[in-house]
Design a protein around this motif. Structure first.
Motif, PDB file in Angstrom:
ATOM      1  N   ALA A  77      -3.387   2.464   5.281  1.00 56.05           N
ATOM      2  CA  ALA A  77      -3.063   1.060   5.042  1.00 56.05           C
ATOM      3  C   ALA A  77      -4.332   0.265   4.743  1.00 56.05           C
ATOM      4  CB  ALA A  77      -2.346   0.484   6.250  1.00 56.05           C
ATOM      5  N   ASP A 114      -5.386  -3.498   3.068  1.00 58.67           N
ATOM      6  CA  ASP A 114      -4.875  -4.420   4.081  1.00 58.67           C
ATOM      7  C   ASP A 114      -5.903  -4.623   5.187  1.00 58.67           C
ATOM      8  OD1 ASP A 114      -2.969  -6.128   4.852  1.00 58.67           O
ATOM      9  OD2 ASP A 114      -1.481  -4.627   5.429  1.00 58.67           O
ATOM     10  N   PRO A 131      -7.283  -4.784   8.840  1.00 53.07           N
ATOM     11  CA  PRO A 131      -6.865  -3.933   9.964  1.00 53.07           C
ATOM     12  C   PRO A 131      -5.808  -4.562  10.869  1.00 53.07           C
ATOM     13  CG  PRO A 131      -9.227  -3.802   9.672  1.00 53.07           C
ATOM     14  CD  PRO A 131      -8.736  -4.795   8.663  1.00 53.07           C
ATOM     15  N   ALA A 139      -3.512  -6.855  10.086  1.00 48.48           N
ATOM     16  CA  ALA A 139      -2.243  -6.874   9.355  1.00 48.48           C
ATOM     17  C   ALA A 139      -1.674  -5.471   9.278  1.00 48.48           C
ATOM     18  CB  ALA A 139      -2.463  -7.444   7.954  1.00 48.48           C
ATOM     19  N   ALA A 140      -2.550  -4.485   9.054  1.00 51.15           N
ATOM     20  CA  ALA A 140      -2.103  -3.098   8.962  1.00 51.15           C
ATOM     21  C   ALA A 140      -1.496  -2.652  10.285  1.00 51.15           C
ATOM     22  CB  ALA A 140      -3.267  -2.192   8.584  1.00 51.15           C
ATOM     23  N   LYS A 163       1.944  -4.275  10.491  1.00 52.56           N
ATOM     24  CA  LYS A 163       2.940  -3.844   9.512  1.00 52.56           C
ATOM     25  C   LYS A 163       3.195  -2.340   9.550  1.00 52.56           C
ATOM     26  CE  LYS A 163       0.964  -6.247   6.102  1.00 52.56           C
ATOM     27  NZ  LYS A 163       0.668  -6.706   4.746  1.00 52.56           N
ATOM     28  N   ILE A 164       2.187  -1.573   9.915  1.00 52.77           N
ATOM     29  CA  ILE A 164       2.322  -0.114   9.830  1.00 52.77           C
ATOM     30  C   ILE A 164       2.416   0.532  11.211  1.00 52.77           C
ATOM     31  CG2 ILE A 164       1.238   2.013   9.008  1.00 52.77           C
ATOM     32  CD1 ILE A 164       2.293   0.057   6.831  1.00 52.77           C
ATOM     33  N   HIS A 215     -11.304  -2.143   3.845  1.00 48.63           N
ATOM     34  CA  HIS A 215     -10.188  -2.741   3.122  1.00 48.63           C
ATOM     35  C   HIS A 215     -10.632  -3.605   1.965  1.00 48.63           C
ATOM     36  CE1 HIS A 215     -11.147  -5.748   6.217  1.00 48.63           C
ATOM     37  NE2 HIS A 215     -10.668  -6.642   5.385  1.00 48.63           N
ATOM     38  N   PHE A 221       4.032   5.775   4.918  1.00 49.48           N
ATOM     39  CA  PHE A 221       4.561   5.002   6.034  1.00 49.48           C
ATOM     40  C   PHE A 221       6.036   5.365   6.224  1.00 49.48           C
ATOM     41  CE2 PHE A 221       1.372   2.025   4.013  1.00 49.48           C
ATOM     42  CZ  PHE A 221       0.327   2.617   4.693  1.00 49.48           C
ATOM     43  N   HIS A 271       8.483   4.266   7.918  1.00 52.86           N
ATOM     44  CA  HIS A 271       9.537   3.261   8.060  1.00 52.86           C
ATOM     45  C   HIS A 271       9.744   2.481   6.772  1.00 52.86           C
ATOM     46  CE1 HIS A 271       5.699   1.457   8.855  1.00 52.86           C
ATOM     47  NE2 HIS A 271       6.200   0.251   8.762  1.00 52.86           N
ATOM     48  N   MET A 272       9.061   2.895   5.711  1.00 60.29           N
ATOM     49  CA  MET A 272       9.246   2.208   4.431  1.00 60.29           C
ATOM     50  C   MET A 272       9.747   3.213   3.402  1.00 60.29           C
ATOM     51  SD  MET A 272       5.772   0.041   4.074  1.00 60.29           S
ATOM     52  CE  MET A 272       5.248  -1.159   5.271  1.00 60.29           C
ATOM     53  N   TYR A 302       3.194  -1.536  -1.338  1.00 63.68           N
ATOM     54  CA  TYR A 302       2.337  -2.043  -0.253  1.00 63.68           C
ATOM     55  C   TYR A 302       0.983  -2.574  -0.752  1.00 63.68           C
ATOM     56  CZ  TYR A 302       0.229  -2.122   4.411  1.00 63.68           C
ATOM     57  OH  TYR A 302      -0.390  -2.500   5.567  1.00 63.68           O
ATOM     58  N   ILE A 335      -0.233  -6.756  -1.030  1.00 63.53           N
ATOM     59  CA  ILE A 335      -1.463  -7.280  -0.431  1.00 63.53           C
ATOM     60  C   ILE A 335      -2.289  -8.006  -1.485  1.00 63.53           C
ATOM     61  CG2 ILE A 335      -3.647  -6.601   0.629  1.00 63.53           C
ATOM     62  CD1 ILE A 335      -1.984  -4.165   1.732  1.00 63.53           C
ATOM     63  N   ARG A 372       0.641   6.252  -4.742  1.00 60.37           N
ATOM     64  CA  ARG A 372       0.269   5.069  -3.970  1.00 60.37           C
ATOM     65  C   ARG A 372      -1.233   4.802  -4.063  1.00 60.37           C
ATOM     66  NH1 ARG A 372       1.266   5.031   2.382  1.00 60.37           N
ATOM     67  NH2 ARG A 372      -0.531   6.374   2.231  1.00 60.37           N
TER      68      ARG A 372
END
Lengths: 421, 369
Positions: free
Chosen positions: A322, A327, A329, A331-332, A335-336, B82, B96, B98-99, B107, B111, B155
């Motif tokens: 993520a 993203d 950290p 937020a990641a 969300k993740i 990031h 991920f 759950h997605m 994703y 962002i 991705r």
């Protein structure tokens, strides 16, 4: 042989000629029997020590044996009573006969106690009347008049309604009372007058306090579980022992320790006063604060363990992925990482909540009267007033609340799981 | 064999990079490395050789203990991961769970605050690129390993990063699927022109896919070259042994003759070998020769180096047969012979002429073991 097996619709047979399907089924049955044999002792144990007592408890909450068994003839006649005015002479006669026998068999007190729950004063009425049994009557005199002569309350239809209501072997009385309801003359429930209500408030309090304990457990347990899951194995094992340590001491000891720490002359208050932080002791024990502190402490491991085990199964690469995708950290994490821990947190929270609503010893020792939860009253009715019906009704309602909660929960969390594949 | 990168300018440069985890030993020792724009560079080495640490420093998940890493002249050392705009593919896919697939792909775009229509379009394009057009609504758990790997690849590419890092992305797949994915990744790289840094310990994977391969050992790059150069002209014994199959002959350097050494083998025979690693007269050297460069029997007649070998074993591989021979006192000398060239008269125990060109025998540094 070859040509036989090539025929499509002929059933396949094993080498000895038995159809393959039959042979397979036979094998499967044998396996099933073996499995059954293995679980049989536990199944039997659970049946005798778990399911049976729960069944009996549920029965107790609607069980109503007193009137039917002590006043059999009266009960039978009252079943056909039109509920208007006073019952007939025959009913009074039957009551006289029943009470006479009850006096001989010494069953009057249980009847008196049961009817006293319906109308206060019924106990003395029954006992006074029973002492006059067997009835000495002038020939031709009315039994009904004689009863009213003994006590004019026998002329009051309400008392007869009370007996008639309980002339069945089951009653919703206890369950209604546990929900602050009462039965009207027509048999439908209505809310008891404000000043007689008690249990709705107690149920509400039980759920409210359980909710807060659960929230605090999540708030405190989640970061610890995360920390444990990210530490190297050696350190996390050591910390895990510290988390589990409270498990090895009895709840009673831990509650006693909290009393020592929290009471107004306790260690915490003395230390704070010694340091000059406060002038008068903080009220930490024998109030809601004390109950919350001790319950959160006792129940914390139950949320840490499932959360930890779920977190442990989440590879660090998810967060890295993520972050590498751009993203931040934090937020990641939200969300993740967090969504993947929900199942564990939910399991732990459910466990904590269910244990909370049945908690007894901690509120009893560390709380004031305003902190007592449903279990306290279950204990009160079992130990103090020996009212098994009320105790069983409260217990049953607690069980129903727990099962409802579980059903809702497993539907929410379970459905979520399914979609994850 | 290797495709020349579209341009030779440097995208990433490592300068004197060192990394230590415990303060006592260096896992990466003084690394200087230039990654060219658009190339497919593989970091190859055994586990613990520092290749993954290099990748992680580039991604930003590890910080160099010393030295500089630059991306397009921007110092990366203090840029958090990031903000580096580097795509990454992990060995366990790290999709991920759950997605859905489409949400996974969206994703990085969400962002970057792209518009909904733009996101939908890019996701669709990315799914098409990895041939998973109809899988957008599925969850990763409903996909096979190969499909998950494709999604992970898509991705990492969907937000058009300057650089894509791949950390043993095919390690969890079975052999057939792995070979298929190698080609697919290579084709995607060629069509997008994105710069790829690929980490693996599988040398055949490195040879198949890369423009250049950097061979790591003990935190040092042993050799960085195109795959064919690495295979045909290994710079030292480690590379010769790590990449492909290799016969090693140990001997003592007698004399230098131009680019060649005269080397006496253990059995007393003298051979000529290409001098790759400088050795003094009288020093021990390990010489390397590939099994397919060895000629046998009549074919060995014209070779500069010729020895006698005793046939010890036939190993059948379908398209070729490997012969194990005892040569110069060593009994593990392998020779690859295509099935068509096999003489049906040969039997175990026969003595054959074994020969090869002096150019193919490379005198390298002596093996430690």
């Amino acid at each position: 042989m070859m040509s036989e097996s090539l025929v499509m619709d002929a059933p396949l047979t094993a080498a000895d000629g038995v159809p393959l399907a039959v042979k397979l089924k036979r094998q499967a049955r044998l396996k099933q029997l073996k499995a059954l044999g293995l679980i049989a002792p536990l199944a039997l144990f659970l049946l005798l020590t778990f399911l049976l007592p729960i069944g009996l408890l549920l029965k107790r909450s609607v069980d109503n044996p007193e009137v039917v068994s002590v006043l059999p003839q009266t009960s039978r006649l009252l079943a056909d009573w039109d509920q208007r005015g006073l019952p007939s002479e025959a009913v009074f006669n039957a009551l006289a006969a029943d009470l006479t026998r009850a006096r001989e068999e010494k069953t009057v007190p249980e009847l008196a106690k049961r009817l006293n729950m319906e109308i206060s004063g019924f106990r003395s009425l029954i006992q006074r009347t029973a002492r006059k049994m067997p009835l000495e009557l002038a020939p031709g005199a009315s039994v009904r008049d004689r009863f009213i002569e003994i006590d004019e309350r026998w002329g009051d239809p309400d008392h007869w309604h009370a007996i008639a209501r309980n002339a069945k072997s089951w009653t919703p009385y206890y369950v209604y009372s546990a929900l602050d309801l009462r039965e009207t003359k027509s048999g439908t429930p209505e809310l008891a007058p404000e000043e007689e209500r008690a249990f709705l408030k107690i149920f509400g309090r039980t759920l409210w306090m359980s909710l807060w304990v659960t929230i605090w457990c999540i708030a405190l347990g989640y970061p610890i579980a995360y920390w444990l899951a990210t530490l190297p194995k050696r350190q996390s094992n050591l910390l895990m022992i510290l988390v589990l340590l409270p498990f090895w001491t009895s709840v009673l000891v831990r509650v006693a320790a909290w009393i020592v720490l929290l009471q107004s002359e306790g260690l915490i208050n003395r230390a704070l006063m010694g340091l000059g932080v406060i002038d008068s002791p903080l009220p930490l024990a024998f109030n809601r604060m004390g109950v919350y502190i001790a319950m959160v402490h006792i129940l914390l491991p139950f949320i840490i363990l499932p959360t930890y085990s779920v977190m442990k199964s989440i590879p660090a690469t998810y967060m890295r992925a993520a972050i590498s995708l751009g993203d931040h950290p934090f937020a990641a994490f939200w969300k993740i990482y967090f969504p993947q821990t929900v199942a564990g947190v939910a399991a732990g929270a459910l466990l904590v909540f269910i244990m909370c609503i049945g908690y007894y010893i901690t509120p009893a020792l560390l709380g004031g009267p305003e902190e007592q939860m449903v279990s306290y009253f279950v204990a009160f009715y079992t130990n103090v007033t020996i009212n098994w019906g009320m105790a069983a009704a409260l217990g049953s309602l607690l069980l129903v609340a727990t099962m409802t909660l579980y059903a809702v929960y497993s539907k929410l969390v379970g459905a979520n799981r399914l979609s994850l594949g | 064999m290797s495709i020349a990168p579209p341009s030779q300018d440097v995208l990433v440069s490592f300068r004197a990079v060192q990394k230590s985890y415990d303060g006592e030993s260096l896992i990466v020792k003084n690394l200087d490395l230039d990654i060219r724009r658009g190339e497919f560079l593989t970091l190859l080495g055994p586990s613990g050789s520092g290749k993954t640490t290099c990748l992680m420093m580039l991604a930003g998940f590890e910080t160099p203990t010393h030295g500089e890493i630059r991306l397009e002249d921007r110092l990366l050392n203090n840029v958090p991961p990031h903000k580096r705009d580097i795509g990454m593919v992990f060995q366990n896919y790290a999709l991920f769970p759950h997605m859905t697939v489409a949400e996974n792909l969206a994703y990085p775009l969400t962002i970057r605050k792209l518009s909904k229509s733009e996101i939908a379009e890019k996701v669709k394009k990315a799914l098409g690129m990895v041939k998973l057009d109809n899988f957008g609504h599925r969850y990763p758990g409903q996909l096979s390993g190969g499909q998950q790997q494709r999604v992970a690849l898509a991705r990492a590419l969907v937000f058009n990063p300057k650089l894509v890092l791949m950390d043993e992305p095919l390690g969890a797949l079975d052999k057939q699927l792995r070979e298929h994915m190698q080609l697919e990744i290579k084709h995607i790289h060629e069509s997008l022109g994105v710069t790829v840094v690929y980490v693996t310990h599988d040398q055949s994977e490195a040879l198949t896919m890369s423009d250049r391969v950097a061979v790591f050992k003990d935190g040092i790059i042993q050799q960085i070259d195109a795959a064919n150069v690495l295979y045909e002209a290994p710079a030292n014994s480690f590379v010769a042994n790590f990449i492909g199959e290799n016969n090693t002959l140990a001997g003592e350097v007698l004399a230098a003759e131009g680019d060649y050494y005269a080397v006496r083998l253990a059995g007393g025979d003298v051979v000529r070998a290409l001098a790759v690693c400088p050795s003094d007269k009288g020093a021990v050297t390990s010489m390397s020769i590939r099994p397919e460069r060895v000629r046998l029997a009549d074919q060995a007649a014209g070779c500069e180096n010729r020895l006698a070998g005793r046939l010890a074993e036939f190993i059948y591989f379908g398209d070729h047969v490997r012969l194990r021979l005892e040569v110069a006192g060593q009994n593990g000398f392998m020779v690859k012979v295509p099935v068509g060239q096999l003489d049906s008269g040969w039997r175990v125990g026969d003595t054959l002429d074994v020969g090869w060109s002096a150019r193919d025998l490379r005198a390298l540094d002596p093996l430690a073991a």
